[in-house]
Design an enzyme around this catalytic site. Structure first.
Site, mmCIF file in Angstrom:
data_model
loop_
_atom_site.group_PDB
_atom_site.id
_atom_site.type_symbol
_atom_site.label_atom_id
_atom_site.label_comp_id
_atom_site.label_asym_id
_atom_site.label_seq_id
_atom_site.Cartn_x
_atom_site.Cartn_y
_atom_site.Cartn_z
ATOM 1 N N GLU A 197 0.842 -1.203 0.000
ATOM 2 C CA GLU A 197 0.000 0.000 0.000
ATOM 3 C C GLU A 197 0.880 1.257 0.000
ATOM 4 O O GLU A 197 0.649 2.198 -0.752
ATOM 5 C CB GLU A 197 -0.917 -0.020 1.226
ATOM 6 C CG GLU A 197 -2.050 0.977 1.170
ATOM 7 C CD GLU A 197 -2.966 0.867 2.387
ATOM 8 O OE1 GLU A 197 -2.749 -0.026 3.239
ATOM 9 O OE2 GLU A 197 -3.891 1.693 2.483
HETATM 10 N N1 LIG Z 1 -14.459 14.364 3.556
HETATM 11 C C1 LIG Z 1 -13.823 13.679 4.494
HETATM 12 N N2 LIG Z 1 -13.505 14.260 5.665
HETATM 13 C C2 LIG Z 1 -12.843 13.563 6.604
HETATM 14 N N3 LIG Z 1 -12.463 12.301 6.491
HETATM 15 C C3 LIG Z 1 -12.765 11.679 5.363
HETATM 16 C C4 LIG Z 1 -13.457 12.318 4.294
HETATM 17 N N4 LIG Z 1 -13.598 11.434 3.290
HETATM 18 C C5 LIG Z 1 -13.018 10.293 3.701
HETATM 19 N N5 LIG Z 1 -12.540 10.420 4.951
HETATM 20 C C6 LIG Z 1 -11.825 9.443 5.766
HETATM 21 O O1 LIG Z 1 -10.704 8.977 5.061
HETATM 22 C C7 LIG Z 1 -10.372 7.682 5.558
HETATM 23 C C8 LIG Z 1 -10.213 6.773 4.375
HETATM 24 O O2 LIG Z 1 -9.791 5.549 4.835
HETATM 25 P P1 LIG Z 1 -9.903 4.205 3.976
HETATM 26 O O3 LIG Z 1 -9.171 4.398 2.730
HETATM 27 O O4 LIG Z 1 -11.341 3.800 3.866
HETATM 28 O O5 LIG Z 1 -9.214 3.205 4.953
HETATM 29 P P2 LIG Z 1 -7.857 2.351 4.883
HETATM 30 O O6 LIG Z 1 -6.985 2.992 3.865
HETATM 31 O O7 LIG Z 1 -7.265 2.430 6.253
HETATM 32 O O8 LIG Z 1 -8.282 0.972 4.522
HETATM 33 C C9 LIG Z 1 -11.504 7.267 6.495
HETATM 34 O O9 LIG Z 1 -11.110 7.510 7.822
HETATM 35 C C10 LIG Z 1 -12.624 8.214 6.115
HETATM 36 O O10 LIG Z 1 -13.485 8.473 7.206
HETATM 37 CA CA LIG Z 2 -7.045 4.010 1.917
#
Ligand SMILES: Nc1ncnc2c1ncn2[C@@H]1O[C@H](COP(=O)(O)OP(=O)(O)O)[C@@H](O)[C@H]1O
Ligand SMILES: [Ca+2]
Length: 528
Positions: A197
């Protein structure tokens, strides 16, 4: 008059000869010869112009861009909080060139990440349908069969597989079943490692920034290469730091990845901290607070004053990050915000253990990290949070802290009124998330007010989202060659341009030589 240029003299003398009565100056035979020479001259001139026009036409026509034959690829980023479907395209003839792959579509899947469907695995696959239909519309029908589809799941699925490997496999099978229903070339669904990643995020942003281009200096055959940019990715369940250290290092080999890209070797440091994405970090903090306070009733400085939340114990202790903290049988934890940035930061510092380090230097929690070097692109939640706080271009760390302090102290009522369109879940957590980002970057990774300006909070680069997905696809489709493709020293356009120029020069030399040595009769007569 003769001091003037030769051309002018010739012209004037010629005028004069023309004015003379023909039968007194020249005989009949000479008259015919002159008109012959004139004709030859006109024909030659005409052929010369025709040749030049033909050459230019060939150059222009040859240089006209050919209609592009585009190829497509789909990557699904199955994150812990949600899944995004990315569609990329690139010109078929140029697929090994750097910087040609572009994002043409991103579709955000409705609902939570696939790891949240552990109780109803079939729904994980079904959730992808709308976005896959969008991809079907975006990609021309004739390309469907040749379009590879990859799904990479990140930290949410890593945690689920730690918790229950069998269910994680079932979720992956469900999404595979769903993706196979589409007319694309399905290439696989898997959980990518934290190292991958980080590394693919680094490849993505450096590819988009054009940092892999070997720009040739003016010295022939000497290539100079650009410095690469580090990558900082913050997700919900994990966070990655990846960069090219300045010195060669032989510690902690598991944190290094060696790449050979476009003829250059890169030794890249990367580490992924599971449970240090912002959603899991919040749970980790709250679980610790409950343990330390010995109560499920928490006063929390990382939420705005007046904010009250009832969090279910299942939600708090449901992940492998917090499971070991479960002490109480209570089913809810009551959180009341007090909105104090300094207290919040102090509270968060405990999460970064700096006391033990088995290497020459560490970031935190006994993890090796070389000295920070160069610029960093910080994307995903790093960007979302800093963008909300209007801090993406603030290069002064003390001002960043001031803004955060102010925001945290605003009452929840005020914040809600000011930002009625922002999702309450995000809005309520911006004080925590901003403070967490600052603590992670400063305490965790060791950024200071001196190098804070080296961090660029960004969402997109040249129209494509900064995400690991592009690097993943480039790697799996072998689109980044290890060696620089041997290409002719000149581009096609420069080649044709130079050919035209030299043809002109050559023709001019021949023409002038012909004028000078062979002297057409009419001109000779004129001069005499
Ligand atoms: N507009 C936003 N404001 C704040 N946080 C956001 C927004 N859009 C996405 N996120 C956050 O970004 C993060 C994306 O993580 P994600 O890619 O789903 O997880 P991982 O990469 O750990 O598997 C999450 O914590 C989500 O809540
Ligand atoms: Ca991610």
């Amino acid at each position: 008059m003769h001091n003037k240029g030769l051309g002018i003299t010739v012209l004037q003398e010629f005028k004069w000869t023309k004015k003379m009565p023909l039968d007194t100056s020249l005989g009949k035979g000479s008259k015919q010869k002159i008109s012959w020479s004139k004709k030859v001259l006109i024909i030659l001139g005409f052929l010369f112009v025709l040749g030049a026009v033909a050459l230019i036409t060939v150059a222009v026509v040859q240089n006209k861009p050919l209609p592009k034959n585009m190829k497509y690829g789909i990557v699904l980023d199955a994150g812990s909080s949600h899944t995004s479907v990315y569609v990329y395209n690139w010109p078929a003839e140029k697929e090994n060139d750097t910087g040609v792959v572009q994002q043409v579509e991103v579709c955000k899947v409705d609902g939570p990440g696939i790891s949240s469907y552990s109780k109803d695995v079939e729904k994980a696959g079904l959730s992808l349908q709308d976005c896959m239909n969008t991809a079907k519309q975006v990609i021309p029908k004739k390309e469907h069969r040749d379009t590879p589809v990859y799904l990479g799941a990140t930290a949410g699925m890593r945690l689920l597989s730690l918790d229950n490997n069998k269910i994680a496999d079932k979720v992956l099978l469900s999404v595979e079943k769903s993706l196979r229903l589409y007319p694309f070339d399905f290439q696989g669904c898997r959980i990518i490692t934290g190292q991958e990643e980080g590394a693919y995020g680094w490849i993505s942003i450096n590819y988009m920034l054009g940092n892999f281009k070997q720009s040739s200096s003016w010295m022939p055959f000497q290539q100079t290469s650009t410095e690469t940019s580090g990558a900082l990715d913050l997700g919900g369940a994990s966070t990655q730091i990846t960069f090219e250290p300045t010195d060669s290092i032989n510690e902690s080999p598991e944190n290094f990845m060696l790449f050979r890209l476009y003829g250059k070797t890169y030794n890249v440091y990367t580490h992924s901290f599971l449970c240090y994405g912002k959603d899991q970090a919040l749970r980790l903090r709250l679980a610790n607070d409950v343990k330390n306070a010995g109560s499920t009733n928490l006063q929390n400085p990382c939420f705005n004053p007046g904010y009250v939340k009832n969090m279910s114990a299942v939600d708090l202790y449901g992940s492998p990050c917090t499971a070991k903290y479960k002490l109480f049988s209570s089913s809810f934890i009551l959180i009341t915000g007090t909105g104090d940035y300094h207290q919040c930061q102090q509270n968060l510092q405990d999460m970064f253990n700096k006391t033990e380090c088995p290497y020459s230097r560490c970031s935190f929690n006994r993890i090796f990290q070389p000295e920070l070097s160069g610029n960093f692109g910080a994307f995903s939640a790093f960007y979302f949070v800093m963008n909300f706080l209007n801090l993406t271009s603030e290069k002064d760390l003390s001002k960043v802290k001031e803004t955060l302090k102010e925001f945290c102290s605003e009452s929840w009522q005020q914040v809600k009124e000011k930002f009625p369109d922002i999702k309450e879940k995000y809005l309520s957590e911006y004080c925590f998330s901003g403070t967490y980002i600052l603590t992670l970057l400063e305490m965790g990774y060791g950024f200071t007010s001196e190098n804070w300006g080296n961090i660029n909070f960004l969402r997109k680069i040249k129209g494509s989202d900064a995400a690991w997905t592009l690097g993943y696809m480039l790697n799996l489709t072998n689109m980044i060659p290890a060696e620089l493709p041997s290409s002719p020293p000149l581009s096609h356009a420069s080649y044709v341009g130079l050919m035209v120029l030299f043809s002109f020069l050559l023709a001019s030399v021949v023409f002038i030589g012909w004028l000078y040595f062979w002297k057409p009769r009419c001109l000779q007569k004129g001069i005499i």
